[in-house]
Motif scaffolding. Sequence first.
Motif, short mmCIF file in Angstrom:
data_model
loop_
_atom_site.label_atom_id
_atom_site.label_comp_id
_atom_site.label_asym_id
_atom_site.label_seq_id
_atom_site.Cartn_x
_atom_site.Cartn_y
_atom_site.Cartn_z
N UNK A 122 0.37 -6.92 3.36
CA UNK A 122 -0.27 -6.16 4.25
C UNK A 122 -1.68 -5.89 4.21
N UNK A 123 -2.06 -5.69 2.91
CA UNK A 123 -3.40 -5.56 2.73
C UNK A 123 -4.27 -6.69 3.21
N UNK A 124 -3.87 -7.92 2.72
CA UNK A 124 -4.55 -9.24 3.21
C UNK A 124 -4.60 -9.31 4.58
N UNK A 125 -3.40 -9.11 5.41
CA UNK A 125 -3.39 -9.15 6.68
C UNK A 125 -4.41 -8.14 7.32
N UNK A 126 -4.44 -6.97 6.98
CA UNK A 126 -5.22 -5.87 7.48
C UNK A 126 -7.02 -6.41 7.33
N UNK A 127 -7.22 -7.21 6.20
CA UNK A 127 -8.58 -7.44 5.90
C UNK A 127 -8.97 -8.63 6.87
N UNK A 128 -7.98 -9.68 7.11
CA UNK A 128 -7.93 -10.67 7.94
C UNK A 128 -8.31 -10.27 9.44
N UNK A 129 -7.53 -9.32 9.89
CA UNK A 129 -7.69 -8.54 11.07
C UNK A 129 -8.97 -7.83 11.44
N UNK A 130 -9.56 -7.33 10.20
CA UNK A 130 -10.95 -6.69 10.28
C UNK A 130 -11.93 -7.61 10.60
N UNK A 131 -11.79 -8.79 9.75
CA UNK A 131 -12.90 -9.94 10.12
C UNK A 131 -12.57 -10.64 11.37
#
Length: 316
Positions: A122-131
Amino acid sequence: MTTSQHTATREAGVESLLTGRWQRMRGNNAQVMAKLRESYGVDLAGGANVSFSSAGGYSYMPLSFVDRSGRGFQTTRVLIAVSEDRVFTVEPVGSATPFDLALARMERDGREEDSPLEIVASLLQAMADATDELVTAMSEGAERMMTQTGAILQSLEAKKSREFGVSDVTYTQQELADMEELLSHCMESQLELAEAARHLRAKLWSRGIEARTDLEMLIDDIEAIEPHIDFVHDRVRLLQQTNNLALNVKQNQIIKVFSVVTAVFLPVMLLSTYYSMNFEFMPILAWQHAEPMIIVLSFIFALAPLIYVRKRGWLR
């Protein structure tokens, strides 16, 4: 984790989330890291200095992402350490926005019982979405700049270049250079995220098809952003070339104006130089109509180059 343990952890500089499975630390406090190492065996200080390592039952993933900072942007460095029981994250003193987003999503979807590896996903997904959101904003900004550049080129063609100055292009070029650097950081961040997701998939390989499918989708989502970054980067490079073209055209126009002015006044300067010579005998000085004749000749000599340049089309 009991209430007393939760309070003690907060006082030590670590926030305990999701019934203790996520330990969120803000700032690089060496004393707090030493206590965590003593209590849980996690080496946060050492894990931040290497790239994707495993030791003592923990996998360490140092990552970076581009985040908004006021009106600008900054590259934020974080560390994720995950084991079978817990997730430890180290972020700047303020807050990592993607981590806040991931926590809000998990609370919204009722995923308080997620495993540590699912929390990391979930953390990696949120970081990708922010980018992805950031790249979309830069794409919209590049589109606006492309419209402005088109208007500049049209003004040059319509001979309204007084509305456009060299400083305008210089400012735009600097803005494009900053955007290009930002895109390079975004691409670097996506490559790190993709590597972290593959590392996480390797740990989940024996956990069932559903978990593997989720991670495959996560990896696909992360890698799908990379072509978007490439597209925006190509647009920025095109804008840089277009602005260089506009700057060259503007400079050529300036040089052309000076060349025409020089051609117009060169014959007059020749006449004035000739009659400023200190000759002992110059018969034309005694003529009655010498001054009007020189004025008329100067006007003709100045007008002739201008007519020639205009007929040649050099003023277009």
